[in-house]
Design a protein around this motif. Structure first.
Motif, PDB file in Angstrom:
ATOM      1  N   GLU A  83       0.610  -0.437   0.026  1.00 30.38           N
ATOM      2  CA  GLU A  83       0.573   0.620   0.075  1.00 30.38           C
ATOM      3  C   GLU A  83       1.001   1.458   0.023  1.00 30.38           C
ATOM      4  O   GLU A  83       0.610   1.807  -1.047  1.00 30.38           O
ATOM      5  CB  GLU A  83      -0.810   0.277   1.051  1.00 30.38           C
ATOM      6  N   GLU A  84       1.852   1.047   0.530  1.00 32.54           N
ATOM      7  CA  GLU A  84       2.257   2.087   0.810  1.00 32.54           C
ATOM      8  C   GLU A  84       3.889   2.376   0.141  1.00 32.54           C
ATOM      9  O   GLU A  84       4.279   3.879  -0.574  1.00 32.54           O
ATOM     10  CB  GLU A  84       3.501   2.268   2.401  1.00 32.54           C
ATOM     11  N   VAL A  85       4.659   1.638  -0.639  1.00 38.27           N
ATOM     12  CA  VAL A  85       6.301   1.831  -1.581  1.00 38.27           C
ATOM     13  C   VAL A  85       5.305   1.617  -3.037  1.00 38.27           C
ATOM     14  O   VAL A  85       5.679   1.170  -3.901  1.00 38.27           O
ATOM     15  CB  VAL A  85       6.387   0.696  -1.574  1.00 38.27           C
ATOM     16  N   GLY A  86       3.962   0.189  -3.477  1.00 37.00           N
ATOM     17  CA  GLY A  86       3.524  -0.617  -4.353  1.00 37.00           C
ATOM     18  C   GLY A  86       4.983  -1.653  -4.328  1.00 37.00           C
ATOM     19  O   GLY A  86       5.667  -1.826  -4.118  1.00 37.00           O
ATOM     20  N   ASP A  87       4.278  -2.149  -6.171  1.00 29.99           N
ATOM     21  CA  ASP A  87       5.544  -3.138  -6.177  1.00 29.99           C
ATOM     22  C   ASP A  87       6.372  -3.089  -6.766  1.00 29.99           C
ATOM     23  O   ASP A  87       6.056  -2.576  -7.876  1.00 29.99           O
ATOM     24  CB  ASP A  87       4.215  -3.909  -6.816  1.00 29.99           C
ATOM     25  N   PRO A  88       7.644  -3.085  -6.436  1.00 32.10           N
ATOM     26  CA  PRO A  88       8.831  -2.682  -7.191  1.00 32.10           C
ATOM     27  C   PRO A  88       8.969  -3.621  -8.481  1.00 32.10           C
ATOM     28  O   PRO A  88       9.712  -3.176  -9.299  1.00 32.10           O
ATOM     29  CB  PRO A  88       9.893  -2.698  -6.285  1.00 32.10           C
ATOM     30  N   TRP A  89       8.176  -4.718  -8.828  1.00 33.47           N
ATOM     31  CA  TRP A  89       8.646  -4.921  -9.951  1.00 33.47           C
ATOM     32  C   TRP A  89       6.893  -4.938 -10.932  1.00 33.47           C
ATOM     33  O   TRP A  89       7.532  -6.091 -12.282  1.00 33.47           O
ATOM     34  CB  TRP A  89       8.604  -6.737  -9.592  1.00 33.47           C
ATOM     35  N   ALA A  90       6.843  -4.169 -10.153  1.00 35.36           N
ATOM     36  CA  ALA A  90       5.750  -4.208 -11.677  1.00 35.36           C
ATOM     37  C   ALA A  90       5.739  -3.924 -12.727  1.00 35.36           C
ATOM     38  O   ALA A  90       6.653  -2.865 -12.774  1.00 35.36           O
ATOM     39  CB  ALA A  90       4.580  -2.666 -10.697  1.00 35.36           C
ATOM     40  N   GLY A  91       5.283  -4.285 -13.452  1.00 36.10           N
ATOM     41  CA  GLY A  91       5.711  -4.076 -15.415  1.00 36.10           C
ATOM     42  C   GLY A  91       6.850  -4.964 -15.684  1.00 36.10           C
ATOM     43  O   GLY A  91       7.291  -4.384 -16.815  1.00 36.10           O
ATOM     44  N   ARG A  92       7.621  -5.158 -14.699  1.00 35.32           N
ATOM     45  CA  ARG A  92       8.846  -5.687 -15.019  1.00 35.32           C
ATOM     46  C   ARG A  92       9.214  -6.946 -16.232  1.00 35.32           C
ATOM     47  O   ARG A  92      10.503  -6.497 -17.187  1.00 35.32           O
ATOM     48  CB  ARG A  92       8.743  -6.512 -13.808  1.00 35.32           C
ATOM     49  N   GLN A  93       7.991  -7.182 -17.044  1.00 40.45           N
ATOM     50  CA  GLN A  93       8.279  -8.508 -18.021  1.00 40.45           C
ATOM     51  C   GLN A  93       7.728  -6.734 -19.401  1.00 40.45           C
ATOM     52  O   GLN A  93       8.482  -7.993 -21.006  1.00 40.45           O
ATOM     53  CB  GLN A  93       7.623  -9.495 -18.284  1.00 40.45           C
ATOM     54  N   ASP A  94       8.133  -5.623 -19.264  1.00 36.86           N
ATOM     55  CA  ASP A  94       7.878  -4.681 -20.036  1.00 36.86           C
ATOM     56  C   ASP A  94       8.513  -4.717 -21.225  1.00 36.86           C
ATOM     57  O   ASP A  94       8.163  -4.704 -22.642  1.00 36.86           O
ATOM     58  CB  ASP A  94       7.106  -4.330 -19.801  1.00 36.86           C
ATOM     59  N   SER A  95       9.865  -4.877 -21.017  1.00 38.41           N
ATOM     60  CA  SER A  95      10.971  -4.125 -22.272  1.00 38.41           C
ATOM     61  C   SER A  95      12.087  -5.896 -21.645  1.00 38.41           C
ATOM     62  O   SER A  95      13.046  -5.645 -21.112  1.00 38.41           O
ATOM     63  CB  SER A  95      11.142  -3.242 -21.815  1.00 38.41           C
ATOM     64  N   PRO A  96      11.673  -7.011 -22.183  1.00 36.14           N
ATOM     65  CA  PRO A  96      12.538  -8.150 -22.085  1.00 36.14           C
ATOM     66  C   PRO A  96      14.017  -7.236 -22.897  1.00 36.14           C
ATOM     67  O   PRO A  96      13.560  -7.260 -24.151  1.00 36.14           O
ATOM     68  CB  PRO A  96      12.266  -9.304 -22.532  1.00 36.14           C
ATOM     69  N   GLY A  97      15.004  -8.070 -22.400  1.00 41.84           N
ATOM     70  CA  GLY A  97      16.421  -7.802 -23.387  1.00 41.84           C
ATOM     71  C   GLY A  97      16.537  -9.631 -23.893  1.00 41.84           C
ATOM     72  O   GLY A  97      16.053 -10.233 -23.558  1.00 41.84           O
ATOM     73  N   ARG A  98      18.122  -9.862 -23.999  1.00 48.58           N
ATOM     74  CA  ARG A  98      18.431 -10.440 -24.931  1.00 48.58           C
ATOM     75  C   ARG A  98      19.831 -11.317 -23.870  1.00 48.58           C
ATOM     76  O   ARG A  98      20.747 -10.617 -23.611  1.00 48.58           O
ATOM     77  CB  ARG A  98      18.260 -10.826 -26.365  1.00 48.58           C
ATOM     78  N   ILE A  99      19.692 -12.781 -24.223  1.00 50.22           N
ATOM     79  CA  ILE A  99      21.189 -12.777 -23.877  1.00 50.22           C
ATOM     80  C   ILE A  99      22.200 -13.839 -24.663  1.00 50.22           C
ATOM     81  O   ILE A  99      23.869 -14.023 -24.530  1.00 50.22           O
ATOM     82  CB  ILE A  99      21.022 -14.332 -23.328  1.00 50.22           C
ATOM     83  N   ASP A 100      22.032 -12.957 -25.862  1.00 54.63           N
ATOM     84  CA  ASP A 100      23.171 -13.033 -26.758  1.00 54.63           C
ATOM     85  C   ASP A 100      24.518 -12.582 -26.639  1.00 54.63           C
ATOM     86  O   ASP A 100      25.313 -13.274 -26.322  1.00 54.63           O
ATOM     87  CB  ASP A 100      22.761 -11.946 -27.789  1.00 54.63           C
ATOM     88  N   THR A 101      25.048 -11.206 -25.457  1.00 57.38           N
ATOM     89  CA  THR A 101      26.034 -10.595 -25.474  1.00 57.38           C
ATOM     90  C   THR A 101      27.024 -11.775 -23.943  1.00 57.38           C
ATOM     91  O   THR A 101      27.758 -11.929 -24.146  1.00 57.38           O
ATOM     92  CB  THR A 101      26.249  -9.478 -24.868  1.00 57.38           C
ATOM     93  N   LEU A 102      25.460 -12.309 -22.974  1.00 61.22           N
ATOM     94  CA  LEU A 102      25.990 -13.110 -22.547  1.00 61.22           C
ATOM     95  C   LEU A 102      27.021 -14.546 -23.526  1.00 61.22           C
ATOM     96  O   LEU A 102      28.237 -14.802 -22.022  1.00 61.22           O
ATOM     97  CB  LEU A 102      25.206 -13.283 -21.441  1.00 61.22           C
ATOM     98  N   LEU A 103      25.848 -14.865 -24.058  1.00 57.88           N
ATOM     99  CA  LEU A 103      25.897 -16.183 -24.759  1.00 57.88           C
ATOM    100  C   LEU A 103      28.046 -15.883 -25.300  1.00 57.88           C
ATOM    101  O   LEU A 103      28.366 -16.812 -25.221  1.00 57.88           O
ATOM    102  CB  LEU A 103      25.547 -17.071 -25.602  1.00 57.88           C
ATOM    103  N   GLU A 104      28.210 -14.764 -25.863  1.00 53.67           N
ATOM    104  CA  GLU A 104      29.748 -14.741 -26.736  1.00 53.67           C
ATOM    105  C   GLU A 104      30.105 -14.371 -25.336  1.00 53.67           C
ATOM    106  O   GLU A 104      31.360 -15.157 -25.397  1.00 53.67           O
ATOM    107  CB  GLU A 104      29.094 -13.219 -27.283  1.00 53.67           C
TER     108      GLU A 104
END
Length: 351
Positions: free
Chosen positions: A282-303
């Motif tokens: 109620e006071e802080v909200g959810d710090p993870w709200a909308g977390r999946q809205d802008s996913p990245g890629r793991i290509d660099t980590l795989l390199e």
């Protein structure tokens, strides 16, 4: 005398449902006196952010028939009598075996899990629609003996920078115990083994930057007083307590998403409990709200993984219940390893 069975009315997106709760006055956490009824109420109060983080995924339920002081066990298959508002999806395990796994998609399903004496929820890193390809990279920062939560904080910040350099935005939560969990949303284009390799690559880069504070050594005898990057939590069917899941610990702590700047404010994970989280939301909200809205890629980590492999840093050990994996080193702790007993592929030599 209080009834040993009550009927709860739970509000779902498609209407109200009645869920029977037996033994509502049974103490799940004896120390703070939190009952099964209070736990069911907690799940109704936090159902929105709980389902955003853990819903629509295969999930394992860690159940305790008589509260946290009893022996826990895991439910993966929907048990006999599971109501039709609890969903399921067919999944494949590392052994190749397949069977249905529980999926939670509405508040009534979480309350039903509470009725089944569930305390800890262990969601997969993938969604029910595509269970073979994770939608997030998960890194468990696990303080070893001689270290504590405060030691995990600088490691988490440094890991955030490593992931940003790889093109990923990280989110953090407490584990509900001594460690921190760092998550980075990713597009589901790679299966679990690739994601595990991405986690190893990130862990090794973090270890290079903080060699005295962080380790990727799988064997406990080699870790020392450092924070362990538990790369094996990225494997298929290896899970950790989900966001807003309680833990089976005396204080009724909860695995809690936090803002990054909260880590630097003398944050004490014990303050996040079944009783405190509803007010925090109620006071802080959810710090993870909308977390999946802008996913990245793991290509660099795989390199980075391929670069390290070319430099002699290959596969790391898998958990003991996994089948032997290509390129895996011997599954024997270094102090007990006799080189003559193992071939170049890490397989034991038969007499």
């Amino acid at each position: 005398m209080a009834s040993d069975r009550v009927t709860l009315t739970v509000v779902d997106p498609d209407g109200e449902r009645e869920v029977v709760l037996s033994s509502p006055n049974k103490e799940v956490w004896p120390e703070p006196g939190i009952t099964k009824a209070e736990l069911a109420e907690y799940f109704q109060l936090v159902s929105g952010p709980f389902l955003e983080a853990n819903g629509n995924r295969p999930v394992s339920l860690q159940r305790f028939r008589d509260g946290i002081d009893s022996e826990g066990f895991f439910s993966k298959n929907p048990p006999k009598g599971t109501p039709d508002y609890v969903d399921a999806v067919m999944v494949t395990y590392n052994s190749g075996r397949k069977h249905p796994q529980i999926v939670l998609n509405r508040p009534s399903a979480i309350v039903w899990a509470a009725q089944m004496n569930t305390i800890v929820f262990h969601p997969w890193a993938s969604l029910a629609g595509d269970p073979d390809n994770p939608v997030e990279l998960r890194i468990d920062l696990d303080p070893q003996p001689g270290t504590d939560f405060a030691d995990a904080v600088p490691a988490a910040h440094a890991l955030r920078e490593v992931l940003r350099e790889a093109g990923l935005e990280a989110f953090v939560k407490t584990s509900g115990n001594r460690g921190l969990h760092v998550f980075a949303p990713i597009v589901p284009t790679h299966e679990f083994l690739d994601v595990r390799h991405a986690v190893i690559a990130a862990g090794r880069e973090l270890e290079r930057r903080m060699p005295d504070q962080v380790t990727t050594n799988w064997w406990k005898e080699e870790r020392g007083e450092r924070v362990f990057v538990d790369f094996n939590q990225a494997n298929r069917d290896r899970t950790m307590a989900g966001a807003y899941s309680p833990r089976a610990l005396p204080a009724a702590t909860v695995a809690t998403p936090v803002h990054w700047d909260e880590l630097d404010a003398d944050l004490d994970p014990v303050q996040f409990t079944v009783r405190s989280i509803p007010r925090r939301l109620e006071e802080v909200g959810d710090p993870w709200a909308g977390r999946q809205d802008s996913p990245g890629r793991i290509d660099t980590l795989l390199e980075w993984w391929e670069r390290d492999k070319a430099n002699g840093l290959g596969e790391l050990p898998f958990p003991p219940e996994f089948p032997k994996m290509p390129g895996e080193p011997p599954r024997v702790q270094p102090s007990k390893k006799v080189a003559a007993n193992w071939d170049e592929n890490g397989n034991p030599i038969e007499d």
